[in-house]
Design a protein around this motif. Structure first.
Motif, PDB file in Angstrom:
ATOM      1  N   GLU A 392       0.824  -1.207   0.000  1.00  0.00           N
ATOM      2  CA  GLU A 392       0.000   0.000   0.000  1.00  0.00           C
ATOM      3  C   GLU A 392       0.860   1.260   0.000  1.00  0.00           C
ATOM      4  O   GLU A 392       0.538   2.244  -0.660  1.00  0.00           O
ATOM      5  CB  GLU A 392      -0.948  -0.003   1.203  1.00  0.00           C
ATOM      6  N   ILE A 393       1.944   1.238   0.747  1.00  0.00           N
ATOM      7  CA  ILE A 393       2.842   2.399   0.785  1.00  0.00           C
ATOM      8  C   ILE A 393       3.449   2.651  -0.595  1.00  0.00           C
ATOM      9  O   ILE A 393       3.605   3.811  -1.032  1.00  0.00           O
ATOM     10  CB  ILE A 393       3.966   2.187   1.825  1.00  0.00           C
ATOM     11  N   SER A 394       3.768   1.583  -1.307  1.00  0.00           N
ATOM     12  CA  SER A 394       4.396   1.732  -2.633  1.00  0.00           C
ATOM     13  C   SER A 394       3.490   2.429  -3.635  1.00  0.00           C
ATOM     14  O   SER A 394       3.951   2.936  -4.660  1.00  0.00           O
ATOM     15  CB  SER A 394       4.801   0.354  -3.173  1.00  0.00           C
ATOM     16  N   LYS A 395       2.191   2.462  -3.348  1.00  0.00           N
ATOM     17  CA  LYS A 395       1.244   3.127  -4.245  1.00  0.00           C
ATOM     18  C   LYS A 395       1.198   4.644  -4.008  1.00  0.00           C
ATOM     19  O   LYS A 395       0.708   5.386  -4.864  1.00  0.00           O
ATOM     20  CB  LYS A 395      -0.162   2.546  -4.047  1.00  0.00           C
ATOM     21  N   ILE A 396       1.699   5.089  -2.860  1.00  0.00           N
ATOM     22  CA  ILE A 396       1.645   6.522  -2.528  1.00  0.00           C
ATOM     23  C   ILE A 396       2.968   7.139  -2.974  1.00  0.00           C
ATOM     24  O   ILE A 396       3.872   7.416  -2.173  1.00  0.00           O
ATOM     25  CB  ILE A 396       1.407   6.730  -1.014  1.00  0.00           C
ATOM     26  N   THR A 397       3.100   7.344  -4.246  1.00  0.00           N
ATOM     27  CA  THR A 397       4.378   7.772  -4.829  1.00  0.00           C
ATOM     28  C   THR A 397       4.666   9.259  -4.647  1.00  0.00           C
ATOM     29  O   THR A 397       5.755   9.724  -4.994  1.00  0.00           O
ATOM     30  CB  THR A 397       4.401   7.435  -6.331  1.00  0.00           C
ATOM     31  N   ASP A 398       3.682  10.006  -4.125  1.00  0.00           N
ATOM     32  CA  ASP A 398       3.887  11.451  -3.970  1.00  0.00           C
ATOM     33  C   ASP A 398       3.899  11.873  -2.496  1.00  0.00           C
ATOM     34  O   ASP A 398       3.646  13.038  -2.172  1.00  0.00           O
ATOM     35  CB  ASP A 398       2.806  12.225  -4.717  1.00  0.00           C
ATOM     36  N   ALA A 399       4.173  10.933  -1.595  1.00  0.00           N
ATOM     37  CA  ALA A 399       4.155  11.230  -0.158  1.00  0.00           C
ATOM     38  C   ALA A 399       5.130  12.356   0.185  1.00  0.00           C
ATOM     39  O   ALA A 399       6.267  12.389  -0.306  1.00  0.00           O
ATOM     40  CB  ALA A 399       4.510   9.982   0.645  1.00  0.00           C
ATOM     41  N   THR A 400       4.663  13.290   1.023  1.00  0.00           N
ATOM     42  CA  THR A 400       5.519  14.408   1.448  1.00  0.00           C
ATOM     43  C   THR A 400       5.729  14.435   2.962  1.00  0.00           C
ATOM     44  O   THR A 400       6.587  15.154   3.457  1.00  0.00           O
ATOM     45  CB  THR A 400       4.906  15.760   1.024  1.00  0.00           C
ATOM     46  N   TYR A 401       4.936  13.658   3.687  1.00  0.00           N
ATOM     47  CA  TYR A 401       5.046  13.657   5.156  1.00  0.00           C
ATOM     48  C   TYR A 401       4.531  12.332   5.710  1.00  0.00           C
ATOM     49  O   TYR A 401       3.590  11.743   5.171  1.00  0.00           O
ATOM     50  CB  TYR A 401       4.217  14.806   5.747  1.00  0.00           C
ATOM     51  N   ALA A 402       5.159  11.866   6.780  1.00  0.00           N
ATOM     52  CA  ALA A 402       4.710  10.640   7.448  1.00  0.00           C
ATOM     53  C   ALA A 402       4.843  10.793   8.952  1.00  0.00           C
ATOM     54  O   ALA A 402       5.828  11.357   9.450  1.00  0.00           O
ATOM     55  CB  ALA A 402       5.522   9.440   6.970  1.00  0.00           C
ATOM     56  N   MET A 403       3.837  10.305   9.677  1.00  0.00           N
ATOM     57  CA  MET A 403       3.846  10.290  11.133  1.00  0.00           C
ATOM     58  C   MET A 403       3.641   8.849  11.591  1.00  0.00           C
ATOM     59  O   MET A 403       2.691   8.180  11.169  1.00  0.00           O
ATOM     60  CB  MET A 403       2.738  11.179  11.696  1.00  0.00           C
ATOM     61  N   ASN A 418      11.663   1.464   8.333  1.00  0.00           N
ATOM     62  CA  ASN A 418      11.119   0.746   7.166  1.00  0.00           C
ATOM     63  C   ASN A 418      10.476   1.709   6.169  1.00  0.00           C
ATOM     64  O   ASN A 418      10.602   1.539   4.953  1.00  0.00           O
ATOM     65  CB  ASN A 418      10.094  -0.288   7.617  1.00  0.00           C
ATOM     66  N   LEU A 419       9.775   2.723   6.685  1.00  0.00           N
ATOM     67  CA  LEU A 419       9.172   3.713   5.794  1.00  0.00           C
ATOM     68  C   LEU A 419      10.236   4.420   4.966  1.00  0.00           C
ATOM     69  O   LEU A 419      10.048   4.634   3.758  1.00  0.00           O
ATOM     70  CB  LEU A 419       8.379   4.735   6.611  1.00  0.00           C
ATOM     71  N   ARG A 420      11.333   4.783   5.621  1.00  0.00           N
ATOM     72  CA  ARG A 420      12.410   5.443   4.874  1.00  0.00           C
ATOM     73  C   ARG A 420      12.916   4.522   3.766  1.00  0.00           C
ATOM     74  O   ARG A 420      13.201   4.989   2.642  1.00  0.00           O
ATOM     75  CB  ARG A 420      13.544   5.838   5.827  1.00  0.00           C
ATOM     76  N   MET A 421      13.022   3.238   4.054  1.00  0.00           N
ATOM     77  CA  MET A 421      13.471   2.276   3.046  1.00  0.00           C
ATOM     78  C   MET A 421      12.484   2.228   1.868  1.00  0.00           C
ATOM     79  O   MET A 421      12.891   2.278   0.699  1.00  0.00           O
ATOM     80  CB  MET A 421      13.596   0.893   3.683  1.00  0.00           C
ATOM     81  N   TYR A 422      11.181   2.156   2.179  1.00  0.00           N
ATOM     82  CA  TYR A 422      10.176   2.110   1.116  1.00  0.00           C
ATOM     83  C   TYR A 422      10.216   3.380   0.272  1.00  0.00           C
ATOM     84  O   TYR A 422      10.115   3.328  -0.963  1.00  0.00           O
ATOM     85  CB  TYR A 422       8.769   1.953   1.707  1.00  0.00           C
ATOM     86  N   PHE A 423      10.364   4.525   0.919  1.00  0.00           N
ATOM     87  CA  PHE A 423      10.396   5.802   0.199  1.00  0.00           C
ATOM     88  C   PHE A 423      11.628   5.909  -0.698  1.00  0.00           C
ATOM     89  O   PHE A 423      11.543   6.413  -1.825  1.00  0.00           O
ATOM     90  CB  PHE A 423      10.371   6.969   1.188  1.00  0.00           C
ATOM     91  N   GLU A 424      12.759   5.443  -0.190  1.00  0.00           N
ATOM     92  CA  GLU A 424      13.987   5.499  -0.985  1.00  0.00           C
ATOM     93  C   GLU A 424      13.858   4.643  -2.236  1.00  0.00           C
ATOM     94  O   GLU A 424      14.396   4.993  -3.297  1.00  0.00           O
ATOM     95  CB  GLU A 424      15.179   5.033  -0.137  1.00  0.00           C
ATOM     96  N   ARG A 425      13.149   3.530  -2.126  1.00  0.00           N
ATOM     97  CA  ARG A 425      12.937   2.680  -3.295  1.00  0.00           C
ATOM     98  C   ARG A 425      12.100   3.390  -4.345  1.00  0.00           C
ATOM     99  O   ARG A 425      12.230   3.127  -5.550  1.00  0.00           O
ATOM    100  CB  ARG A 425      12.239   1.376  -2.879  1.00  0.00           C
TER     101      ARG A 425
END
Length: 596
Positions: A392-403, A418-425
């Motif tokens: 599901e995270i991989s579908k949010i390709t324009d994320a600008t903020y996470a809490m 883990n979120l940082r890893m997904y975002f870097e990918r």
């Protein structure tokens, strides 16, 4: 008789020890009128008394008076043992009546009790001296401002240390303090002593501060882990000191019933404040760092900027930040999308029950001129430890903020990494906030990098040391701004008394700072300085923000634009409509509230 009394005596002491261990393990002692020490003391007393009954019973006449005489002599000798006034010969000389095979065992047991008894007497006297010493210290602080805490814990200690740093002459008082064998308790007491604090075993509501100097301020902090107990203590303290000026009461509670009860009771002269630690953290975060949300927004295809936020966890913090983002990010030139994740399959329907109109398809994801504009999607039943979350995270390709707010420091840290890893990918680098309570861990994690020196760029927030300070709890800059905004239309007393006024003014102050930072025309001006164009911009934006805020608080449209249709008990408001449907008077309120 000798053997029976020996067995009973040993059993009494061993039973007391077993109960003491159980009490210490399950933390019962602190909630009752006895402690582990008192229980062991009682065990030694009973064991000694039983031991003497065989000593005097063997020579007593076989009559009722003889038995009574033996009992009184046993009590008398027991009292002597505890005051080191009893000779061991009292026991030794009567052993001629004891079976010879029991002589050694009885003497060893009696000697053990003869040693233990004075030790407990000394401990008891010392405990009394400590209470007397605390009273003398309190009297010595007669003219000082005193800060009284209902409990000694990590939160109260952090706040007390910060108060003492800023006010060297302040008197710090901790109540309900019991010395246990627990390592954490020992460290807390040691830290309190180094701070020069006064520690009482008594409950906060028992100690009398009415005799303290009226010129000095007395501040009470109901800050225990049990929120119900905090509220009960606060109510007793308010009743006791409502005729004393210069008195402040801080109640730490996130429960709605605490707000209702504190609103209804007669507070007299006491200035009462409820500290909702969850709301406090979210408000502080948006007030101090909220500008970064707009700075990190991505430019959309239509030229607008998009804030795409991810909230992981729908507990207290996750729910609060989701609601706050809905109104905080209402800004001209910006779009907002929020993705919320929780493993509870009922997470979405729970949130909808809390804020029905906020999640209504009539507003959620719908763009109407003059209305709050946002899109909130709740991903229920998704565990962060599963592949479904990563998908599901991989579908949010324009994320600008996470809490990340999952209720556990370890899980929050792991999920943020883990979120940082997904975002870097995905080759994106949104800002990440993760809640962590442990101050030492937070310091250790600041600026963390991997083995190649790459920064994770995760900001850890909410730790005890930074959350429990005088600037946050007692003298908040945000609170001061909110009060000034409230005074534009109401009285100061109403700001502190009613949760509705307090929360709405805080939200207004937070958004005001953000709109000035975003350069909204006229935001930094006073109302009378606005041009016609600026007034139109301010009024429309403020109404959008207000609509989102009210819906986040659970309000719905009353069904009519008539003021008479408003019902705050039902959380229904007549102005929850798009800006064009407001009367001119209501539009003027928006420009009054939406400016400096």
């Amino acid at each position: 008789m000798w053997f029976a009394c020996l067995l009973i005596s040993v059993a009494c002491l061993l039973g007391a020890i077993a109960c003491a261990v159980a009490i210490n393990r399950y933390k019962f002692a602190k909630k009752r009128n006895f402690s582990v020490f008192h229980l062991l003391f009682a065990g030694v007393v009973v064991a000694t008394l039983v031991m003497f009954i065989s000593v005097h019973g063997c020579t007593a006449e076989a009559t009722l008076w003889g038995a009574w005489r033996a009992f009184l002599l046993s009590v008398f000798n027991t009292m002597q043992v505890f005051t080191i006034g009893c000779e061991f010969s009292v026991v030794k000389d009567t052993l001629i009546h004891c079976p010879e095979w029991l002589h050694t065992e009885y003497q060893i047991w009696a000697a053990t009790l003869f040693v233990l008894a004075p030790v407990f007497t000394f401990g008891y006297v010392l405990s009394l001296f400590k209470n007397v010493s605390a009273c003398f210290k309190l009297w010595g602080s007669f003219r000082k401002d005193v800060f009284v805490f209902s409990e000694l814990n990590d939160r109260s200690l952090a706040l007390a240390e910060d108060i003492k740093t800023n006010n060297k002459k302040a008197a710090i008082i901790f109540t309900d303090v019991f010395a246990d064998n627990d390592e954490n308790t020992y460290e807390l007491i040691d830290a309190a002593q180094r701070l020069g604090a006064i520690c009482f075993k008594k409950d906060i509501s028992v100690i009398d501060f009415n005799k303290h100097s009226r010129k000095a301020a007395v501040s009470f902090f109901a800050i225990g882990a049990n929120e119900t107990e905090n509220l009960n203590q606060a109510i007793r303290l308010i009743e006791r000191y409502k005729h004393r000026d210069n008195t402040h009461m801080y109640i730490f509670s996130t429960k709605l019933e605490s707000a209702l009860l504190l609103t209804s009771i007669d507070k007299g002269l006491v200035k009462v404040r409820r500290i909702n630690e969850v709301q406090s953290l979210v408000n502080r975060l948006l007030y101090e760092q909220g500008g970064a949300l707009f700075e990190g927004a991505r430019v959309a295809e239509d030229g607008s900027k998009k804030i795409s936020a991810i909230v992981v966890g729908m507990g207290n913090h996750g729910t609060e930040i989701t609601k706050a983002l809905a109104w905080f990010c209402q800004m001209d030139g910006y779009k907002l999308e929020i993705h919320v994740f929780d493993k509870d399959p009922l997470a979405e329907t729970r949130f909808m029950a809390m804020a029905p109109e906020l999640m209504s398809p009539d507003y959620n994801g719908v763009e109407v001129a003059g209305e709050a504009q946002y899109k909130i999607k709740v991903h229920a039943g998704i565990d962060v430890m599963t592949a479904s979350f990563a998908k599901e995270i991989s579908k949010i390709t324009d994320a600008t903020y996470a809490m990340v707010a999952l209720g556990s420091d370890d899980v929050n840290i792991n999920t943020a990494v883990n979120l940082r890893m997904y975002f870097e990918r995905m080759k994106i680098h949104p800002m990440i906030h993760a809640i962590i309570y442990n101050s030492q861990q937070k310091k250790a994690l600041e600026g963390i990098r991997n083995y190649r020196g790459q920064a994770y760029d995760i900001a850890f927030i909410g730790d005890i040391e930074s959350s429990y300070t005088e600037a946050v709890i007692i003298d908040s800059e945000l609170e001061g701004d909110a009060l000034r905004r409230h005074l534009k239309w109401g009285k100061e007393e109403e700001f502190w008394t009613y949760e509705y006024n307090y929360r709405s003014s805080m939200a207004s102050a937070i958004h005001m700072k953000a709109r000035i930072g975003c350069g909204i025309p006229g935001a930094a001006k006073k109302e009378e300085e606005l041009t016609v164009e600026e007034r139109d911009i301010i009024e429309s934006l403020e109404h959008r923000r207000w609509n989102a805020y009210m819906r986040a608080e659970g309000y719905v449209f009353s069904g009519s634009n008539d003021k008479a249709s408003r019902n705050d008990l039902a959380k229904m408001h007549h102005d929850l409509v798009d800006f064009s449907r407001l009367t001119d008077d209501e539009k003027r309120k928006d420009s009054k509230i939406g400016t400096n």
